[in-house]
Design a protein around this motif. Structure first.
Motif, short mmCIF file in Angstrom:
data_model
loop_
_atom_site.label_atom_id
_atom_site.label_comp_id
_atom_site.label_asym_id
_atom_site.label_seq_id
_atom_site.Cartn_x
_atom_site.Cartn_y
_atom_site.Cartn_z
N ASN A 15 42.82 39.59 31.20
CA ASN A 15 42.95 38.14 31.38
C ASN A 15 43.01 37.75 32.86
OD1 ASN A 15 43.07 37.47 28.56
ND2 ASN A 15 45.17 38.26 28.54
N LEU A 16 42.08 38.28 33.62
CA LEU A 16 42.02 37.98 35.05
C LEU A 16 41.63 36.52 35.28
CD1 LEU A 16 40.08 41.16 36.23
CD2 LEU A 16 42.51 40.71 36.53
N ASP A 17 42.04 36.01 36.43
CA ASP A 17 41.66 34.65 36.81
C ASP A 17 40.25 34.69 37.39
OD1 ASP A 17 41.69 31.97 37.33
OD2 ASP A 17 42.83 32.17 39.21
N ARG A 357 40.47 51.57 32.63
CA ARG A 357 41.54 50.71 33.12
C ARG A 357 41.74 50.91 34.62
NH1 ARG A 357 46.30 48.39 30.73
NH2 ARG A 357 47.97 48.24 32.25
N ARG A 358 41.70 52.15 35.08
CA ARG A 358 41.82 52.42 36.50
C ARG A 358 40.66 51.79 37.27
NH1 ARG A 358 42.09 58.77 36.78
NH2 ARG A 358 42.34 58.39 39.03
N ALA A 359 39.46 51.91 36.71
CA ALA A 359 38.30 51.32 37.36
C ALA A 359 38.39 49.80 37.39
CB ALA A 359 37.03 51.77 36.63
N ALA A 360 38.86 49.21 36.30
CA ALA A 360 39.02 47.76 36.25
C ALA A 360 39.99 47.28 37.32
CB ALA A 360 39.49 47.32 34.87
N ARG A 361 41.07 48.04 37.52
CA ARG A 361 42.04 47.67 38.55
C ARG A 361 41.40 47.76 39.94
NH1 ARG A 361 45.73 50.62 36.97
NH2 ARG A 361 45.57 52.43 38.34
N ALA A 362 40.56 48.78 40.15
CA ALA A 362 39.90 48.93 41.45
C ALA A 362 38.93 47.78 41.71
CB ALA A 362 39.17 50.27 41.50
N ALA A 367 37.79 42.61 44.43
CA ALA A 367 37.42 41.19 44.33
C ALA A 367 38.54 40.26 44.78
CB ALA A 367 37.03 40.87 42.89
N GLY A 368 39.69 40.82 45.12
CA GLY A 368 40.80 40.00 45.59
C GLY A 368 41.55 39.32 44.47
N LEU A 369 41.54 39.89 43.28
CA LEU A 369 42.20 39.30 42.13
C LEU A 369 43.55 39.97 41.89
CD1 LEU A 369 39.13 39.27 39.71
CD2 LEU A 369 40.03 37.31 40.97
N THR A 370 44.54 39.19 41.55
CA THR A 370 45.81 39.77 41.11
C THR A 370 45.67 40.17 39.65
OG1 THR A 370 46.66 37.58 40.53
CG2 THR A 370 47.15 38.42 42.74
N ALA A 371 46.17 41.34 39.32
CA ALA A 371 45.97 41.87 37.97
C ALA A 371 47.25 42.48 37.44
CB ALA A 371 44.85 42.90 37.99
N PRO A 372 48.25 41.64 37.09
CA PRO A 372 49.52 42.19 36.59
C PRO A 372 49.37 43.01 35.32
CG PRO A 372 49.40 39.81 36.24
CD PRO A 372 48.27 40.17 37.15
N LEU A 373 48.36 42.69 34.50
CA LEU A 373 48.15 43.46 33.28
C LEU A 373 47.40 44.76 33.52
CD1 LEU A 373 47.29 40.68 30.67
CD2 LEU A 373 49.49 41.73 31.18
N LEU A 374 47.04 45.02 34.78
CA LEU A 374 46.36 46.26 35.12
C LEU A 374 47.21 47.15 36.03
CD1 LEU A 374 42.69 45.08 35.77
CD2 LEU A 374 43.53 46.44 33.86
N GLN A 375 48.54 46.97 35.95
CA GLN A 375 49.40 47.86 36.72
C GLN A 375 49.21 49.29 36.22
OE1 GLN A 375 53.55 46.59 37.28
NE2 GLN A 375 53.00 44.72 36.21
N PRO A 376 49.34 50.28 37.11
CA PRO A 376 49.27 51.67 36.66
C PRO A 376 50.33 51.97 35.62
CG PRO A 376 49.22 51.51 39.06
CD PRO A 376 49.58 50.14 38.54
#
Length: 386
Positions: A15-17, A357-362, A367-376
């Motif tokens: 659910n990224l912005d 998931r790791r790749a999505a976080r990278a 892209a400069g997006l905050t991703a709290p649902l992609l924490q390790p």
């Protein structure tokens, strides 16, 4: 698609912005998106194509010999690519958006496809990407040393395709105790064993029914009447298969179905027989015997482009195939299994966290997006434990 779609799905789940778009180039790939995504509803899929009549005609005339459609596809869809801030791709052709069509503001992330050793995977084009996702330290080190990619432009994320691996792969031939061998020749004429001894390999298995064989070459080997090496210019004909090969009850032939790309065969086989394909590393998700064909006499021992040949016996011709198969298990136990373990761990940095998931976080971080649902996962554990 198996190398990139899992990343897109993980980004959608976070659910990224941001607007996440899955772009395909034909109906067949769109259908594969649906299949790999488990049929989830509401996927933001955009199916692009050749929109100009001139492109369609050129593709019809040239596609049997050259991948003209791939180049024309980008030209015909420039408006779409101009609307994108970050493009995530598994191949390198998309770089022409920057080098030929002037989309300098478009940032391109390369997911790569495969974890092999071939030089073409480490050519100067790799340095043109804005960010590169790699499966393990081996790839990272070669990109830095061989192509000049900045270490800061690389993220080690594991192997998203492994997230799709089946727990119980289908066996295409009866499980009757006979060893099942996968013959997986590459497409490039200057590296592939197919053009020199491939039919002799099939003949050998026809004459030795005590073995079963899956013949599943690179999916592009039989796609066109001619195959062309792009890294070292060479053209050759794959030809046709003989009736005795097609009708042999101990041989399963697959020249490019879905099973050729989903690790079905690399998971099911007992022994790997190949040359330059990176699929050998997918085979090693479970360590088993490997045999490599070197009919062209490559001086491979100190060549990092043939690093995978250290993981099994290398033979020069089909006259050595029988003895190599007979001793494959003992050779593997005596030493190759340890080499395989080292090579696998150097090629794949796998953790408890899914690679997609790791790749999505990278990608999100790039892209400069905050991703709290992609924490390790480790971070979730730390938070949960206070």
């Amino acid at each position: 698609m198996a190398h990139s779609l899992p990343i897109a799905l993980a980004m959608l789940d976070a659910n990224l912005d941001a607007e996440i778009i899955i772009a395909t180039s034909n109906a067949r790939l769109t259908a594969e998106v649906t299949r790999l995504s488990g049929g989830r509803a509401g996927l933001p899929v955009v199916e692009l194509g050749l929109t100009r009549r001139s492109s369609q005609l050129a593709n019809q005339m040239l596609e049997r010999l050259l991948p003209a459609g791939k180049l024309l596809f980008y030209r015909d869809n420039l408006d779409f690519f101009r609307s994108v801030d970050v493009l995530v791709v598994a191949e390198k052709t998309s770089l022409i958006l920057k080098t030929k069509f002037g989309l300098d503001n478009l940032r391109i992330v390369h997911t790569r496809h495969g974890a092999g050793d071939r030089a073409v995977g480490f050519d100067p084009a790799s340095a043109l990407f804005d960010h590169v996702l790699v499966s393990g330290p081996k790839i990272r080190e070669r990109l830095v040393s061989d192509t000049g990619v900045s270490p800061e432009a690389i993220s080690v994320v594991g192997y998203p395709k492994f997230d799709l691996a089946s727990a119980a792969p289908a066996r295409p031939l009866p499980n009757d105790g006979r060893p099942l061998v996968l013959y997986n020749p590459h497409v490039s004429p200057h590296l592939s064993s197919w053009f020199t001894v491939g039919r002799q390999v099939l003949d050998w298995f026809v004459d030795h029914p005590e073995y079963q064989l899956i013949f599943a070459p690179h999916v592009m080997l039989f796609e066109r009447p001619f195959t062309i090496s792009v890294d070292k210019l060479r053209i050759d004909r794959p030809g046709r298969l003989a009736a005795r090969h097609l009708n042999a009850p101990n041989i399963h032939i697959d020249l490019g179905s879905r099973a050729s790309t989903t690790m079905t065969y690399t998971q099911a086989a007992d022994i790997y027989l190949g040359d330059a394909s990176s699929q050998v590393y997918e085979f090693l998700l479970r360590s088993r015997p490997c045999i490599f064909l070197n009919p062209q006499g490559h001086d491979w021992q100190n060549d990092k482009n043939f690093g995978h040949w250290k993981m099994g016996r290398v033979i020069n011709g089909v006259d050595q195939l029988g003895s190599a198969l007979e001793t494959a298990s003992t050779d593997h136990a005596a030493g190759y299994c340890h080499v395989q373990r080292e090579q696998f761990e150097n090629s794949f940095d796998l953790t408890e966290e899914p690679s997609a998931r790791r790749a999505a976080r990278a990608v999100a971080a790039f892209a400069g997006l905050t991703a709290p649902l992609l924490q390790p996962i480790a971070e979730f554990v730390r938070v949960a434990n206070g």
